[in-house]
Design a protein around this motif. Structure first.
Motif, mmCIF file in Angstrom:
data_model
loop_
_atom_site.group_PDB
_atom_site.id
_atom_site.type_symbol
_atom_site.label_atom_id
_atom_site.label_comp_id
_atom_site.label_asym_id
_atom_site.label_seq_id
_atom_site.Cartn_x
_atom_site.Cartn_y
_atom_site.Cartn_z
ATOM 1 N N GLY A 70 -1.429 -2.552 -0.120
ATOM 2 C CA GLY A 70 0.391 -2.351 0.258
ATOM 3 C C GLY A 70 0.953 -2.628 -1.107
ATOM 4 N N VAL A 71 0.764 -3.774 -1.666
ATOM 5 C CA VAL A 71 1.404 -4.211 -3.049
ATOM 6 C C VAL A 71 1.180 -3.175 -4.069
ATOM 7 C CG1 VAL A 71 1.523 -6.089 -4.804
ATOM 8 C CG2 VAL A 71 1.251 -6.794 -2.303
ATOM 9 N N LEU A 72 -0.001 -2.659 -4.353
ATOM 10 C CA LEU A 72 -0.215 -1.690 -5.390
ATOM 11 C C LEU A 72 0.613 -0.200 -4.901
ATOM 12 C CD1 LEU A 72 -3.989 -2.449 -5.984
ATOM 13 C CD2 LEU A 72 -1.903 -3.217 -7.366
ATOM 14 N N THR A 73 0.517 -0.004 -3.935
ATOM 15 C CA THR A 73 1.267 1.314 -3.540
ATOM 16 C C THR A 73 2.666 1.314 -3.495
ATOM 17 O OG1 THR A 73 0.722 0.986 -1.053
ATOM 18 C CG2 THR A 73 -0.869 2.133 -2.274
ATOM 19 N N SER A 74 3.250 0.163 -2.941
ATOM 20 C CA SER A 74 4.859 0.026 -2.835
ATOM 21 C C SER A 74 5.411 -0.255 -4.214
ATOM 22 C CB SER A 74 5.096 -0.961 -1.915
ATOM 23 O OG SER A 74 4.711 -2.433 -2.200
ATOM 24 N N THR A 95 14.345 11.455 -1.743
ATOM 25 C CA THR A 95 13.252 10.875 -2.670
ATOM 26 C C THR A 95 12.522 9.683 -1.930
ATOM 27 O OG1 THR A 95 14.438 11.404 -4.492
ATOM 28 C CG2 THR A 95 12.465 9.802 -4.792
ATOM 29 N N ALA A 96 13.385 8.739 -1.332
ATOM 30 C CA ALA A 96 12.866 7.556 -0.373
ATOM 31 C C ALA A 96 12.002 8.073 0.723
ATOM 32 C CB ALA A 96 13.848 6.737 0.007
ATOM 33 N N ILE A 97 12.375 9.068 1.254
ATOM 34 C CA ILE A 97 11.476 9.642 2.503
ATOM 35 C C ILE A 97 10.362 10.390 1.875
ATOM 36 C CG2 ILE A 97 11.541 11.372 4.285
ATOM 37 C CD1 ILE A 97 14.602 10.844 4.662
ATOM 38 N N VAL A 98 10.263 11.252 0.892
ATOM 39 C CA VAL A 98 9.132 11.776 0.329
ATOM 40 C C VAL A 98 8.133 10.974 -0.218
ATOM 41 C CG1 VAL A 98 8.322 13.535 -1.234
ATOM 42 C CG2 VAL A 98 10.390 14.089 0.261
ATOM 43 N N LEU A 99 8.536 10.000 -1.014
ATOM 44 C CA LEU A 99 7.776 9.073 -1.401
ATOM 45 C C LEU A 99 7.049 7.877 -0.763
ATOM 46 C CD1 LEU A 99 9.541 7.931 -4.781
ATOM 47 C CD2 LEU A 99 7.604 9.483 -4.645
ATOM 48 N N SER A 100 7.899 7.721 0.428
ATOM 49 C CA SER A 100 7.293 6.828 1.457
ATOM 50 C C SER A 100 6.309 7.396 2.461
ATOM 51 C CB SER A 100 8.516 6.396 2.551
ATOM 52 O OG SER A 100 9.621 5.622 2.005
ATOM 53 N N TYR A 101 6.317 8.697 2.535
ATOM 54 C CA TYR A 101 5.409 9.367 2.952
ATOM 55 C C TYR A 101 4.040 9.664 2.256
ATOM 56 C CZ TYR A 101 3.010 12.699 6.379
ATOM 57 O OH TYR A 101 2.249 13.197 7.202
ATOM 58 N N LEU A 102 4.207 9.794 1.119
ATOM 59 C CA LEU A 102 3.156 10.061 0.182
ATOM 60 C C LEU A 102 2.508 8.519 -0.103
ATOM 61 C CD1 LEU A 102 4.653 12.331 -2.702
ATOM 62 C CD2 LEU A 102 2.954 13.100 -1.187
ATOM 63 N N MET A 103 3.145 7.851 -0.483
ATOM 64 C CA MET A 103 2.505 6.159 -0.620
ATOM 65 C C MET A 103 1.992 5.788 0.689
ATOM 66 S SD MET A 103 2.629 5.567 -3.611
ATOM 67 C CE MET A 103 3.396 5.987 -5.451
ATOM 68 N N GLY A 104 2.799 6.053 1.913
ATOM 69 C CA GLY A 104 2.142 5.600 3.052
ATOM 70 C C GLY A 104 0.804 6.415 3.140
ATOM 71 N N PHE A 138 3.583 5.493 6.943
ATOM 72 C CA PHE A 138 4.831 6.054 6.564
ATOM 73 C C PHE A 138 5.989 5.222 7.115
ATOM 74 C CE2 PHE A 138 8.407 8.961 8.174
ATOM 75 C CZ PHE A 138 8.825 9.036 6.801
ATOM 76 N N TYR A 139 6.047 4.619 8.227
ATOM 77 C CA TYR A 139 7.382 3.928 8.758
ATOM 78 C C TYR A 139 7.322 2.629 8.159
ATOM 79 C CZ TYR A 139 7.947 7.423 12.483
ATOM 80 O OH TYR A 139 8.182 8.607 13.133
ATOM 81 N N VAL A 140 6.047 1.956 7.725
ATOM 82 C CA VAL A 140 5.901 0.668 7.166
ATOM 83 C C VAL A 140 6.636 0.836 5.499
ATOM 84 C CG1 VAL A 140 4.601 -0.922 5.975
ATOM 85 C CG2 VAL A 140 4.083 -0.290 8.462
ATOM 86 N N MET A 141 6.188 1.882 4.888
ATOM 87 C CA MET A 141 6.854 2.244 3.760
ATOM 88 C C MET A 141 8.116 2.603 3.726
ATOM 89 S SD MET A 141 4.452 1.699 1.185
ATOM 90 C CE MET A 141 2.890 1.257 1.208
#
Length: 373
Positions: A70-74, A95-104, A138-141
């Motif tokens: 979680g630390v590494l992906t966020s 950008t926040a929505i798209v990246l949150s989904y990808l990193m999630g 995704f929701y966590v990110m």
């Protein structure tokens, strides 16, 4: 010994707090690690609660790994969001929505791999199966992104507030200095005229006394900032420097009486607050009369208030001007400026009254909060 030993520890704690508050890097990594550790702890407790016979060592390893991922992906999100901070709000939200989904998705895949490895409780159907449950990640990110932007906006608002407070304080200080220094040239002009008169009359002894006393008073006046507060005892000492000068001018025509309560001497008041009030009393109550007059200075403490009164036995003022509100008061700018200065320093916690006294005279009373060093 204990108090002495605790002082360095207190200073060290204060320095660490100041470093944490001032360093964005320290704040970010502190919140980042605390946040993900809290998530791992809460999720691990939930797993143990809901599973019948959980393998506790493996659960600890699983959630430690998941928190690390979680630390590494966020963390990369921080640098991307920082680069986009000056761009439009729509772009930042998208950008926040798209990246949150990808990193999630990356984080969910890492968690599923860990579950398959540590607990042998996950068998994905093909490689896409490792992304099962991505909605929760995704929701966590997305929540992480919301916290990041919220803290960022809070810091920006805090900086703007501090800037406004600094500007307000500078304007406040400048106004106080202007109000005080409006009075000094008038006093200096009168004193130099008196010295000039003494020299013309060949009264060199008194002229020399006035020059010496004037230099002492001006030194005190210039060394003390109008924002600074001093004890009433110090203020009275400075006032006597001023009265020493006027005593040379008026000799026995000027009589001074004081009645100062012992507790009141310790009270804090703005520096050189009383001098313009006494100067007005001398100008309008003493100077016009051949017989001179008496100025009485009283100070006492009543409850939480310090009461200071300057009372003269002059002709007083017209009833319409007794409240001191009129700028064209026959008592001049001294009292008006003092009122304004008190208003700046104690906006809602002071009083300044001007009243005639019987059979004749004027009472200028100042009430301010009683505070000591």
């Amino acid at each position: 010994m204990t108090a002495t030993a605790s002082a360095p520890a207190t200073l060290t704690l204060q320095r660490r707090s100041a470093v944490w508050a001032s360093s964005r890097e320290v704040q970010f990594w502190s919140l980042q690690l605390i946040g993900w550790a809290s998530w791992a702890f809460a999720s691990g407790i939930g797993w143990v609660y809901w599973e019948d016979k959980p393998d506790r060592p493996h659960v600890v390893a699983l959630y430690a790994f998941a928190a690390t991922m979680g630390v590494l992906t966020s963390t990369p999100l921080r640098y991307i969001y920082r680069a986009l901070w000056t761009r439009s709000l729509t772009l930042r939200i998208g950008t926040a929505i798209v990246l949150s989904y990808l990193m999630g998705g990356l984080w969910q895949a890492a968690k599923n791999l860990a579950v398959a490895h540590f607990l042998d409780a996950f068998e994905p159907m093909g490689w896409l199966g490792y992304f099962e449950g991505v909605q929760v990640s995704f929701y966590v990110m997305l929540l992480w992104s919301g916290f990041y932007f919220g803290i960022k906006y809070y810091r920006m608002l805090q900086r703007e507030t501090e800037k406004v407070l600094r500007v307000t304080a500078m304007a406040h200080e400048a106004q106080l200095k202007m109000l005080r220094y409006q009075l000094n040239p008038h006093f200096l002009f009168n004193t130099l005229n008196a010295i000039s008169t003494l020299i013309l009359e060949h009264d060199t002894e008194h002229a020399n006394q006035m020059v010496t006393r004037l230099s002492r008073f001006l030194r005190y006046s210039l060394d003390n900032d109008p924002m600074q507060r001093v004890s009433l005892d110090q203020e009275l000492a400075a006032l006597h420097l001023y009265l020493d000068i006027e005593q040379v001018r008026f000799d026995d025509r000027l009589k001074i009486e004081t009645d100062i309560e012992a507790l009141a001497r310790r009270a804090l008041i703005p520096s050189l607050l009383l001098q313009p009030i006494v100067e007005n009393a001398i100008k309008y109550a003493i100077a016009p009369r051949e017989s001179g007059g008496t100025i009485r200075i009283e100070a006492l403490v009543r409850g939480t208030q310090l009461h200071v009164a300057i009372i003269d036995d002059g002709p007083g003022i017209a009833e319409g001007a007794a409240n001191g509100a009129a700028p064209a008061s026959p008592r001049g700018v001294g009292l008006v400026n003092t009122r304004q200065r008190l208003q700046e320093i104690y906006p809602r916690n002071h009083s300044f009254s001007i009243t005639n006294v019987a059979p004749q005279g004027l009472n200028v009373c100042v009430r301010i909060p009683f505070e000591t060093t």
